[in-house]
Enzyme design. Structure first.
Site, PDB file in Angstrom:
ATOM      1  N   THR A 204      63.331  52.779  -1.131  1.00  0.00           N
ATOM      2  CA  THR A 204      62.478  53.641  -0.828  1.00  0.00           C
ATOM      3  C   THR A 204      61.042  53.031  -0.177  1.00  0.00           C
ATOM      4  O   THR A 204      60.854  51.825  -0.386  1.00  0.00           O
ATOM      5  CB  THR A 204      62.005  54.317  -2.226  1.00  0.00           C
ATOM      6  N   ASP A 205      60.409  53.735   0.537  1.00  0.00           N
ATOM      7  CA  ASP A 205      59.087  53.539   1.179  1.00  0.00           C
ATOM      8  C   ASP A 205      58.021  53.001   0.124  1.00  0.00           C
ATOM      9  O   ASP A 205      56.918  52.718   0.411  1.00  0.00           O
ATOM     10  CB  ASP A 205      58.567  54.552   2.162  1.00  0.00           C
ATOM     11  N   GLU A 206      58.292  53.793  -1.263  1.00  0.00           N
ATOM     12  CA  GLU A 206      57.398  53.474  -2.228  1.00  0.00           C
ATOM     13  C   GLU A 206      57.025  51.803  -2.383  1.00  0.00           C
ATOM     14  O   GLU A 206      55.989  51.696  -3.088  1.00  0.00           O
ATOM     15  CB  GLU A 206      57.655  54.402  -3.440  1.00  0.00           C
TER      16      GLU A 206
ATOM     17  N   TYR B  58      58.426  52.961 -11.131  1.00  0.00           N
ATOM     18  CA  TYR B  58      59.568  53.440 -10.415  1.00  0.00           C
ATOM     19  C   TYR B  58      59.651  52.197  -9.296  1.00  0.00           C
ATOM     20  O   TYR B  58      60.504  51.738  -8.874  1.00  0.00           O
ATOM     21  CB  TYR B  58      59.621  54.868 -10.027  1.00  0.00           C
TER      22      TYR B  58
ATOM     23  N   LYS C 267      62.297  49.371  -7.881  1.00  0.00           N
ATOM     24  CA  LYS C 267      62.972  49.505  -6.921  1.00  0.00           C
ATOM     25  C   LYS C 267      62.556  48.221  -5.961  1.00  0.00           C
ATOM     26  O   LYS C 267      63.549  47.697  -5.468  1.00  0.00           O
ATOM     27  CB  LYS C 267      62.448  50.750  -6.073  1.00  0.00           C
TER      28      LYS C 267
HETATM   29  P1  NAD Z   1      68.881  61.249  -8.232  1.00  0.00           P
HETATM   30  O1  NAD Z   1      67.953  60.854  -9.439  1.00  0.00           O
HETATM   31  O2  NAD Z   1      68.946  62.747  -7.673  1.00  0.00           O
HETATM   32  O3  NAD Z   1      70.047  60.699  -8.515  1.00  0.00           O
HETATM   33  C1  NAD Z   1      70.361  59.616  -9.058  1.00  0.00           C
HETATM   34  C2  NAD Z   1      71.943  59.481  -9.584  1.00  0.00           C
HETATM   35  O4  NAD Z   1      72.182  58.186  -9.992  1.00  0.00           O
HETATM   36  C3  NAD Z   1      72.232  60.609 -10.601  1.00  0.00           C
HETATM   37  O5  NAD Z   1      73.444  61.086 -10.415  1.00  0.00           O
HETATM   38  C4  NAD Z   1      72.564  59.702 -11.958  1.00  0.00           C
HETATM   39  O6  NAD Z   1      73.307  60.313 -12.757  1.00  0.00           O
HETATM   40  C5  NAD Z   1      73.024  58.383 -11.364  1.00  0.00           C
HETATM   41  N1  NAD Z   1      72.653  57.159 -12.248  1.00  0.00           N
HETATM   42  C6  NAD Z   1      71.567  57.031 -12.727  1.00  0.00           C
HETATM   43  N2  NAD Z   1      71.680  55.879 -13.817  1.00  0.00           N
HETATM   44  C7  NAD Z   1      72.643  55.372 -13.602  1.00  0.00           C
HETATM   45  C8  NAD Z   1      73.424  54.203 -13.968  1.00  0.00           C
HETATM   46  N3  NAD Z   1      72.840  53.602 -14.816  1.00  0.00           N
HETATM   47  N4  NAD Z   1      74.680  54.246 -13.781  1.00  0.00           N
HETATM   48  C9  NAD Z   1      75.368  55.052 -12.908  1.00  0.00           C
HETATM   49  N5  NAD Z   1      74.629  56.096 -12.426  1.00  0.00           N
HETATM   50  C10 NAD Z   1      73.355  56.185 -12.760  1.00  0.00           C
HETATM   51  O7  NAD Z   1      68.284  60.200  -7.174  1.00  0.00           O
HETATM   52  P2  NAD Z   1      68.414  60.589  -5.560  1.00  0.00           P
HETATM   53  O8  NAD Z   1      66.754  61.151  -5.366  1.00  0.00           O
HETATM   54  O9  NAD Z   1      69.486  60.923  -4.960  1.00  0.00           O
HETATM   55  O10 NAD Z   1      67.930  59.010  -4.993  1.00  0.00           O
HETATM   56  C11 NAD Z   1      69.006  58.133  -4.778  1.00  0.00           C
HETATM   57  C12 NAD Z   1      68.325  56.676  -4.415  1.00  0.00           C
HETATM   58  O11 NAD Z   1      67.666  56.820  -3.158  1.00  0.00           O
HETATM   59  C13 NAD Z   1      67.580  56.115  -5.284  1.00  0.00           C
HETATM   60  O12 NAD Z   1      68.063  54.737  -5.415  1.00  0.00           O
HETATM   61  C14 NAD Z   1      66.134  56.579  -4.614  1.00  0.00           C
HETATM   62  O13 NAD Z   1      65.278  55.299  -5.173  1.00  0.00           O
HETATM   63  C15 NAD Z   1      66.389  56.279  -3.233  1.00  0.00           C
HETATM   64  N6  NAD Z   1      65.538  56.979  -2.587  1.00  0.00           N
HETATM   65  C16 NAD Z   1      65.151  58.405  -2.825  1.00  0.00           C
HETATM   66  C17 NAD Z   1      64.221  59.059  -1.889  1.00  0.00           C
HETATM   67  C18 NAD Z   1      63.976  60.554  -2.377  1.00  0.00           C
HETATM   68  O14 NAD Z   1      63.310  61.193  -1.755  1.00  0.00           O
HETATM   69  N7  NAD Z   1      64.831  61.176  -3.376  1.00  0.00           N
HETATM   70  C19 NAD Z   1      63.694  58.513  -0.993  1.00  0.00           C
HETATM   71  C20 NAD Z   1      64.127  57.267  -0.637  1.00  0.00           C
HETATM   72  C21 NAD Z   1      64.685  56.659  -1.371  1.00  0.00           C
HETATM   73  P1  TYD Z   2      57.857  64.136  -5.886  1.00  0.00           P
HETATM   74  O1  TYD Z   2      58.734  64.932  -5.244  1.00  0.00           O
HETATM   75  O2  TYD Z   2      57.946  63.770  -7.165  1.00  0.00           O
HETATM   76  O3  TYD Z   2      58.101  62.548  -5.088  1.00  0.00           O
HETATM   77  P2  TYD Z   2      57.599  61.250  -4.945  1.00  0.00           P
HETATM   78  O4  TYD Z   2      56.512  60.965  -6.330  1.00  0.00           O
HETATM   79  O5  TYD Z   2      58.204  60.270  -4.841  1.00  0.00           O
HETATM   80  O6  TYD Z   2      56.749  61.098  -3.608  1.00  0.00           O
HETATM   81  O7  TYD Z   2      56.309  64.225  -5.492  1.00  0.00           O
HETATM   82  C1  TYD Z   2      56.014  64.480  -4.066  1.00  0.00           C
HETATM   83  C2  TYD Z   2      54.445  64.627  -4.134  1.00  0.00           C
HETATM   84  O8  TYD Z   2      54.017  65.980  -4.350  1.00  0.00           O
HETATM   85  C3  TYD Z   2      54.078  63.733  -4.817  1.00  0.00           C
HETATM   86  O9  TYD Z   2      52.547  63.073  -3.998  1.00  0.00           O
HETATM   87  C4  TYD Z   2      53.496  64.243  -6.214  1.00  0.00           C
HETATM   88  C5  TYD Z   2      53.224  65.700  -5.730  1.00  0.00           C
HETATM   89  N1  TYD Z   2      53.780  66.546  -6.921  1.00  0.00           N
HETATM   90  C6  TYD Z   2      52.881  67.792  -7.138  1.00  0.00           C
HETATM   91  O10 TYD Z   2      51.593  67.920  -6.564  1.00  0.00           O
HETATM   92  N2  TYD Z   2      53.111  68.541  -7.960  1.00  0.00           N
HETATM   93  C7  TYD Z   2      54.539  68.404  -8.611  1.00  0.00           C
HETATM   94  O11 TYD Z   2      54.683  69.319  -9.369  1.00  0.00           O
HETATM   95  C8  TYD Z   2      55.191  67.427  -8.457  1.00  0.00           C
HETATM   96  C9  TYD Z   2      56.668  67.426  -8.932  1.00  0.00           C
HETATM   97  C10 TYD Z   2      54.875  66.616  -7.317  1.00  0.00           C
END
Ligand code: NAD
Ligand code: TYD
Length: 375
Positions: A142-144, A168, A172
Site C-alpha cells: 500500500t501507499d500508506e 496497519y 505492511k
Molecule cells: P480485504 O480486507 O478486503 O481482504 C483480505 C482478505 O485476506 C480476506 O479475504 C481475508 O479473509 C483474507 N485473510 C485475512 N487474514 C488471512 C490469513 N491470516 N490467512 C489467509 N487469508 C487471510 O483486503 P483488500 O482491500 O482486498 O486488500 C488486499 C491487499 O491489498 C492487502 O494486502 C492490502 O494491504 C492491499 N491494499 C489494499 C488497498 C485498498 O484500497 N483496499 C490499497 C492498497 C493495497
Molecule cells: P478507508 O476507506 O478506511 O481507507 P484508508 O484509511 O485506508 O485510506 O478511509 C478512506 C478515508 O476516508 C480516510 O481518510 C478515512 C476516511 N473515512 C471517513 O471519513 N469516514 C468513514 O466512515 C470511513 C470508513 C473513512
C-alpha cells in the site's frame, strides 16, 4: 537475471482471494487466462467472502482452500500438490480503524503470515531437490507505508522513505521489508507493488466508498472523520489488477512499483459526489425508491443531508498521492477507467447487487459500526 515465467506458464497461489482486491484479481486473471491454474488460499475472516468468487468456484483449474497463511505446512502442500510457481499475496488485515482498536491481528497476518509464505516459497522453490524451480512471489502493498504528505509535497515515489503512521501501515511496511530481505538474502524472485486507495465491486462496506453508498440506501448518517479535508488518490480496482498483471508479466525481480490513479479527492468531496450520483439515480428510476424505501432520496431528501461530522481517526494521515510514472514508463501501465466512469460503475454495482451485500449487514457488522461511531 533469472528468466521470466510467461503468464501462460504461471500457476498461481492467490492469498486473500476472497477479499476485495483478491477476488477482483481472480476474475481479471481468469478472464485473461481461462486455461490457467489458480488456487485461492483464504482464511475467510470477516472480510473474506466466497460469494465474491461466484462463477469461478466450479471452473476447471480453479481451486479454493480455506486456511491461514500462517499455516506453513498447508502452504507448502498447496505449492507441491498443484505445482504452483507464482504467489500473488493479497491476504492481510486491511482496515486502518480496526488496526487502531486491535493491532494484534495485523501483526499476526501481515507480518508473521507474510513471513510464513516467504519461508514456504523458499523451501519449495529455492531448496527443491532438483535445483531452483522458476517462480515469482508478488507482494501486494500500500501507499500508506510512506506516511502522510503536506498539500504541496510531491507524490510518493518508490524511493520515498518509509514512514508508516498506523499499526496497519507499520505492519505492511514490515512485510515489505521481509519480502525485500528474502530477495536480497536468499535470491527469492520477488516483486512488490504499493497501490493507492482502491474502489469498485466486492468492497467490504466498512471502507469509505461502499459504507457511504449503503448508508445512503438505508437512510443512515454518513460519518466524516474530522474536517473531511483528508486527501486520498482513488483507483478503480480493475486498474490495480491490470497493474499487477503487468508486473507479473514484465516486472523486474527485486523491484517495487507504485500504482495509482492520478486522482486525488478530499473525503468530503467524494462523499458529496456519491450523494449526487444516488440522488440522480433515484430521480431517473422510480423502482429504486420501492427497493430502498429508507434511502434519503426515496423520501424526497437530498442524500447530502445525511452527512455527519464525527471524531477524527487518531493519527489520521492527511494526504496520500502516488507517482506512478515508473510502472507507466517501464511496463507501459495506464489506468483504463476515468474516475467518473469507475465511480458510476461502482454505484451501479451496489444498486444491482444487494444479494451480495445484504448478508454482510448482520449482527457482527452492525455491532462493529455501532462501536466505531459511538460518541
Ligand atoms: P480485504 O480486507 O478486503 O481482504 C483480505 C482478505 O485476506 C480476506 O479475504 C481475508 O479473509 C483474507 N485473510 C485475512 N487474514 C488471512 C490469513 N491470516 N490467512 C489467509 N487469508 C487471510 O483486503 P483488500 O482491500 O482486498 O486488500 C488486499 C491487499 O491489498 C492487502 O494486502 C492490502 O494491504 C492491499 N491494499 C489494499 C488497498 C485498498 O484500497 N483496499 C490499497 C492498497 C493495497
Ligand atoms: P478507508 O476507506 O478506511 O481507507 P484508508 O484509511 O485506508 O485510506 O478511509 C478512506 C478515508 O476516508 C480516510 O481518510 C478515512 C476516511 N473515512 C471517513 O471519513 N469516514 C468513514 O466512515 C470511513 C470508513 C473513512
Amino acid at each position: 537475471m533469472a528468466e521470466k515465467l510467461m503468464p501462460a506458464e504461471m500457476r498461481l497461489l492467490v492469498t486473500g482471494g476472497a477479499g476485495f482486491i483478491g477476488a477482483n484479481f481472480c476474475h481479471y486473471w481468469r478472464q485473461r487466462f481461462p486455461q490457467g491454474h489458480l488456487v485461492v488460499l483464504d482464511a475467510l475472516t470477516y472480510a473474506g467472502n466466497q460469494a465474491s468468487l461466484a462463477g469461478l468456484m466450479n471452473q476447471a483449474g480453479f481451486h479454493f482452500a480455506e486456511g491461514d497463511i500462517n499455516d506453513t505446512p498447508l502452504v507448502e502442500k498447496l505449492l507441491h500438490e498443484h505445482k504452483l510457481n507464482t504467489i500473488v499475496h493479497f491476504a492481510a488485515e486491511s482496515h486502518v480503524d480496526r488496526s487502531i482498536h486491535d493491532p494484534d491481528a495485523f501483526l499476526h497476518t501481515n507480518i508473521l503470515g507474510t513471513h510464513s509464505l516467504l519461508r514456504a516459497a523458499r523451501k519449495v522453490w529455492l531448496d527443491a531437490p532438483g535445483g531452483v524451480i522458476p517462480h515469482r512471489f508478488h507482494h501486494i502493498s500500500t501507499d500508506e507505508v510512506y506516511g502522510t504528505l503536506g498539500p504541496q509535497d510531491p507524490p510518493f515515489r518508490e524511493d520515498t522513505p518509509y514512514a508508516p503512521n498506523s499499526p496497519y501501515a507499520a505492519s505492511k511496511a514490515a512485510s515489505d521489508h521481509l519480502v525485500r530481505a528474502y530477495q536480497h538474502t536468499y535470491g527469492l524472485r520477488t516483486t512488490t507493488s504499493n497501490c493507492s486507495n482502491n474502489y469498485g465491486p466486492y468492497h467490504f462496506p466498512e471502507k469509505l466508498i461502499p459504507l457511504v453508498i449503503l448508508n445512503i440506501l438505508h437512510g443512515r448518517p454518513l460519518p466524516i472523520y474530522g474536517d473531511g479535508q483528508q486527501v486520498r488518490d482513488w483507483l478503480f480496482v480493475e486498474d490495480h489488477c491490470q497493474g499487477i498483471g503487468l508486473i507479473l508479466e514484465r516486472g523486474e525481480e527485486g523491484e517495487s512499483y507504485n500504482i495509482g490513479g492520478h486522482n486525488e479527492w478530499t473525503n468530503l468531496d467524494i462523499v458529496r459526489l456519491i450523494c449526487e450520483l444516488l440522488d440522480t439515480a433515484f430521480a431517473a428510476d422510480s423502482s429504486l425508491a420501492q427497493r430502498f424505501p429508507h434511502a434519503a432520496p426515496a423520501q424526497g431528501k437530498a442524500a447530502e443531508r445525511l452527512i455527519s461530522y464525527v471524531k477524527d481517526r487518531p493519527g489520521h494521515d492527511r494526504r496520500y498521492a502516488i507517482d506512478a510514472s515508473k510502472i507507466g514508463r517501464e511496463l507501459g501501465y495506464t489506468p483504463q477507467h476515468s474516475f467518473a466512469e469507475g465511480i458510476r460503475k461502482t454505484v451501479d454495482w451496489y444498486l444491482q447487487h444487494s444479494d451480495w451485500w445484504q448478508p454482510l449487514l448482520g449482527d457482527a457488522y452492525a455491532q462493529w459500526v455501532q462501536k466505531q461511531y459511538a460518541g
